[in-house]
Scaffold this active site. Structure first.
Site, short mmCIF file in Angstrom:
data_model
loop_
_atom_site.label_atom_id
_atom_site.label_comp_id
_atom_site.label_asym_id
_atom_site.label_seq_id
_atom_site.Cartn_x
_atom_site.Cartn_y
_atom_site.Cartn_z
N GLU A 104 0.90 -1.16 0.00
CA GLU A 104 0.00 0.00 0.00
C GLU A 104 0.93 1.20 0.00
O GLU A 104 1.29 1.72 1.04
CB GLU A 104 -0.90 -0.05 1.24
CG GLU A 104 -2.17 0.73 1.06
CD GLU A 104 -2.03 2.20 1.39
OE1 GLU A 104 -1.24 2.89 0.73
OE2 GLU A 104 -2.73 2.62 2.32
N GLU A 109 4.41 8.50 -4.19
CA GLU A 109 5.23 8.03 -3.07
C GLU A 109 6.26 7.00 -3.53
O GLU A 109 6.86 6.30 -2.70
CB GLU A 109 4.35 7.47 -1.95
CG GLU A 109 3.82 8.60 -1.08
CD GLU A 109 2.77 8.19 -0.06
OE1 GLU A 109 2.63 6.98 0.21
OE2 GLU A 109 2.09 9.09 0.44
N1 SAH Z 1 0.83 -1.18 4.99
C1 SAH Z 1 0.32 -0.27 6.00
C2 SAH Z 1 0.97 1.09 5.93
C3 SAH Z 1 0.90 1.79 4.59
S1 SAH Z 1 1.67 3.37 4.60
C4 SAH Z 1 -1.18 -0.18 5.87
O1 SAH Z 1 -1.68 -0.50 4.80
O2 SAH Z 1 -1.87 0.23 6.81
C5 SAH Z 1 3.11 3.10 3.65
C6 SAH Z 1 4.33 2.75 4.48
O3 SAH Z 1 5.33 2.31 3.58
C7 SAH Z 1 4.96 3.89 5.23
O4 SAH Z 1 5.10 3.49 6.57
C8 SAH Z 1 6.33 4.11 4.57
O5 SAH Z 1 7.32 4.47 5.52
C9 SAH Z 1 6.60 2.76 3.98
N2 SAH Z 1 7.42 2.66 2.74
C10 SAH Z 1 7.18 3.31 1.58
N3 SAH Z 1 8.02 2.89 0.61
C11 SAH Z 1 8.80 1.93 1.17
C12 SAH Z 1 9.84 1.10 0.65
N4 SAH Z 1 10.19 1.16 -0.62
N5 SAH Z 1 10.43 0.24 1.51
C13 SAH Z 1 10.03 0.16 2.80
N6 SAH Z 1 9.05 0.91 3.33
C14 SAH Z 1 8.43 1.78 2.53
#
Ligand code: SAH
Length: 694
Positions: free
Chosen positions: A144, A153
């Site tokens: 996500e 993002e």
């Molecule tokens: N999966 C959770 C949070 C989604 S928010 C849910 O669905 O509730 C997205 C998260 O991904 C954030 O905490 C951000 O720090 C992390 N993130 C984004 N890109 C990333 C990457 N390439 N590797 C590791 N973490 C990542």
């Protein structure tokens, strides 16, 4: 580790050094994060869970072990869903350390420690192999990583890398695919966020028209996404010129390419009009069949009963490079260009009987570069500011006030960022050269173009100096008889930050004539207790989410909110976030610009009665400026319908929202509940501290 960060105080303008440990950024990020909003997004959570269950079953049916890779695990939610659905093992990757730590705790508390391994790394650093972070490649990819623009993002490079190094060929992906939709519209309101419209001024010697320079007219603007709660945009504010069109899709179960590319669709307007704006949103299919669909489609595209409120995903407004008159039924090409992180749009007309070669030529033209502002106005003025400058009603209030205070021999000084007031003052009769302090040199807007287009080169003088460094020579040894400001400063985040005008006025005191007129003459801070329709969710604890205990996350947010000794108000544009007033609006502090900033603090205490049934989520605060006798402008409440308490907010400004730490429900009106408050404006620091008791 402690670091000292220098910054100009937004209210007082003075340079200050703040001691900011690592903790500071971290707490800011957690406190203002969208995690709570995501956990409250029932529609999203339910559909992810369905999609994950289906993907795990498909893998199991093939007789394989289900090995999940969850990139960006946050609280660990999606991994816990996978583990509950029967996955054999989950690798949960999270780059943000405080979140990775929280995920470890949450996973343990929910009893999944043996099934989920939290890895605190960026996914591109993750290694696979017997000694690696992952034993083997995964066959289910769960993520996500989307923002309102889908790819902002960094979803595309992350997927590209994951397919190459972390997951098996033919893997299952949840979501399976994302699709971006667009609709072509005409909207004076939204177009006014990009273009400066001519300003009409009724002067004594006839009507004057202030025109934007051609450099500005032809400027493509800035590439940053304009994301808004489109569901709050009334249908009377735009006209749809096309049907909803599918622009492009990304299949996440196949290798993904992040390199820049473009997508082109043909469309025929359903109505003639001026094509100005492309509205866009996306949906995600959680499974290959498309049966589990989570959509951001706005109210006129889906039944309103199906609308899920969320703030972490909204809708996008894209501005076409030029306004294009289009005819119903004519053939148009709309192109979406994208790089790794952003999207922009272009519209082209297909000429009658276009042959293949010409069509290809067209295709070549569409590979335009991402918009880069050349006139610099789009760097100085953000989109709400453009809207504000184009607000004729507001301009009219300033014109009326200027007319009252200006004389032909007035010497006028304006202190505001990129303000049109000096030009208005000139048209309205101040025949002396007007002065105009340019505060932020780094954002040097091309006033030269602007003055040239309006023949004002020798009428208005720009002074590039901080107010405290203003010298008599800047003003050709004249004293200022009229000091004006909107006030507006690009550094302002909260409503009272524009009180910088008062500090600047204090700093230039020695240059003011003894009978100087200051416009605005004063400002006042107003406050009201409200019940939000939805915004409360972003700061409200979740407890459990789809049966998983995420209280650790709630506690962490609470800790971060309490990190600074006093809780702070946060800026939100309330036209996007409906609320109902529970109290009357109340004026709580006034600031007299005819005098200098006092040495002592300004404070007030009082109580406000709750007049309507509802949940008191917080207080909203805003500023009003009293320009001249009987003429005021509000940056907050514009109107309130008294029976229901529905509020109309200034559409160009953010208001301050102070969320109460506990919500009270007022039910019985015969026994009115009161909220007591104490508000203190520290004139030294320019900060407003507040405390509310329910
Ligand atoms: N999966 C959770 C949070 C989604 S928010 C849910 O669905 O509730 C997205 C998260 O991904 C954030 O905490 C951000 O720090 C992390 N993130 C984004 N890109 C990333 C990457 N390439 N590797 C590791 N973490 C990542």
């Amino acid at each position: 580790m402690k670091t000292f960060c220098g910054r100009a105080n937004p209210t007082t303008g003075s340079m200050e050094w703040l001691e900011e440990g690592e903790d500071y950024d971290y707490h800011q990020e957690i406190a203002r994060s969208r995690y709570a909003d995501m956990l409250h997004d029932k529609d999203r959570n339910v559909k992810y869970y369905q999609g994950i269950r289906a993907a795990v079953s498909r893998v199991k049916e093939r007789g394989e072990k289900a090995i999940v890779l969850d990139i960006g695990t946050g609280t660990g939610l999606l991994s816990m869903m996978a583990a509950s659905a029967g996955a054999d093992f989950c690798y949960a990757i999270e780059v943000f350390k405080p979140m990775a730590n929280a995920a470890v705790k949450i996973v343990e508390k929910n009893g999944f420690s043996d099934k989920i391994k939290v890895i605190n790394k960026h996914s591109t650093e993750v290694t696979v192999g017997p000694d690696g972070d992952m034993q083997c490649r995964a066959n289910i990819l769960v993520t996500e990583l989307f923002d309102t623009e889908l790819i902002g993002e960094g979803a595309l490079p992350t997927y590209e890398h994951a397919h190459k190094y972390l997951i098996q060929e033919g893997c299952e992906a949840v979501p399976h695919r994302a699709t971006v939709y667009v609709q072509l519209v005409e909207s004076k309101r939204m177009w006014s966020w990009k273009k400066l419209f001519p300003v009409h001024v009724e002067a004594e010697d006839g009507e004057k028209i202030l025109v934007p320079p051609s450099e500005m007219e032809n400027c493509p603007g800035v590439p940053s996404v304009c994301d808004i709660q489109l569901n709050q945009m009334p249908s009377s504010d735009f006209t749809t010129l096309s049907d909803v069109v599918t622009m492009f899709s990304v299949d996440f179960s196949k290798p993904v390419q992040s390199a820049s590319t473009y997508y082109r669709v043909q469309l025929e307007p359903v109505k003639s009009g001026k094509a100005q704006i492309v509205l866009s949103w996306w949906d995600i299919d959680m499974d290959p069949s498309g049966m589990i669909n989570c959509t951001m489609a706005p109210y006129w595209v889906q039944p309103s009963s199906a609308l899920q409120w969320r703030d972490h995903w909204m809708q996008c407004v894209y501005f076409l490079p030029h306004e294009e008159p289009v005819l119903q039924g004519e053939k148009l090409y709309l192109t979406a260009c994208r790089d790794e992180y952003s999207v922009w749009y272009n519209l082209q007309k297909a000429s009658e009987g276009e042959n293949k070669a010409e069509e290809e030529e067209h295709e070549a033209d569409v590979r335009v570069e991402s918009p880069v502002c050349r006139c610099r106005a789009h760097l100085l003025w953000n989109r709400p500011r453009f809207g504000e400058l184009n607000d004729q009603n507001r301009t009219h209030q300033y014109i009326k006030s200027l007319r009252k205070v200006l004389k032909t021999d007035s010497v006028c000084l304006c202190i505001s960022d990129g303000s049109l007031l000096p030009v208005l003052a000139h048209y309205l009769g101040a025949k002396q050269v007007q002065y105009f302090i340019l505060l932020f040199r780094s954002l040097h807007f091309s006033w030269v173009f602007f003055f040239k287009a309006n023949h004002l080169e020798d009428k208005i003088k720009i002074i590039e100096a901080r107010p405290e460094l203003l010298k008599p020579s800047h003003l050709e040894d004249k004293k200022i008889s009229v000091l004006v400001g909107e006030p507006f400063f690009t550094t302002s985040l909260l409503p009272w930050h524009n009180l910088y005008f008062w500090y600047a006025r204090t700093a230039v005191s020695t240059h003011l004539a003894s009978n100087v007129t200051v416009l605005p003459q004063s400002a006042s801070l107003h406050m009201m207790i409200v019940e939000f329709q939805d915004l409360w969710r972003i700061r409200s604890p979740c407890g459990t989410c789809e049966g998983f205990d995420v209280q650790t996350m709630d506690d962490m947010i609470k800790d971060s909110l309490n990190f600074r000794e006093s809780k702070e108000a946060e800026p939100h544009p309330l036209w996007e976030y409906p609320c109902k007033s529970l109290s009357d609006p109340q004026e709580v502090l006034t600031f007299d610009f005819t005098k200098t900033v006092p040495q002592h603090c300004l404070s007030t205490e009082g109580s406000v009665n709750l007049l309507r049934k509802g949940k008191s989520h917080g207080a909203v605060l805003w500023m009003e400026y009293h320009l001249a006798a009987d003429i005021s402008v509000s940056t907050g409440l514009m109107q309130m319908s008294n029976d229901k308490g529905n509020c109309e907010w200034n559409p160009h400004c953010k208001q301050a929202v102070y969320f109460f730490s506990s919500v009270i429900e007022s039910e019985i009106l015969s026994d009115p509940t009161a909220v007591t408050y104490a508000i203190n404006f520290d004139t030294k620091t320019g900060e407003i501290a507040m405390d509310f008791k329910l």
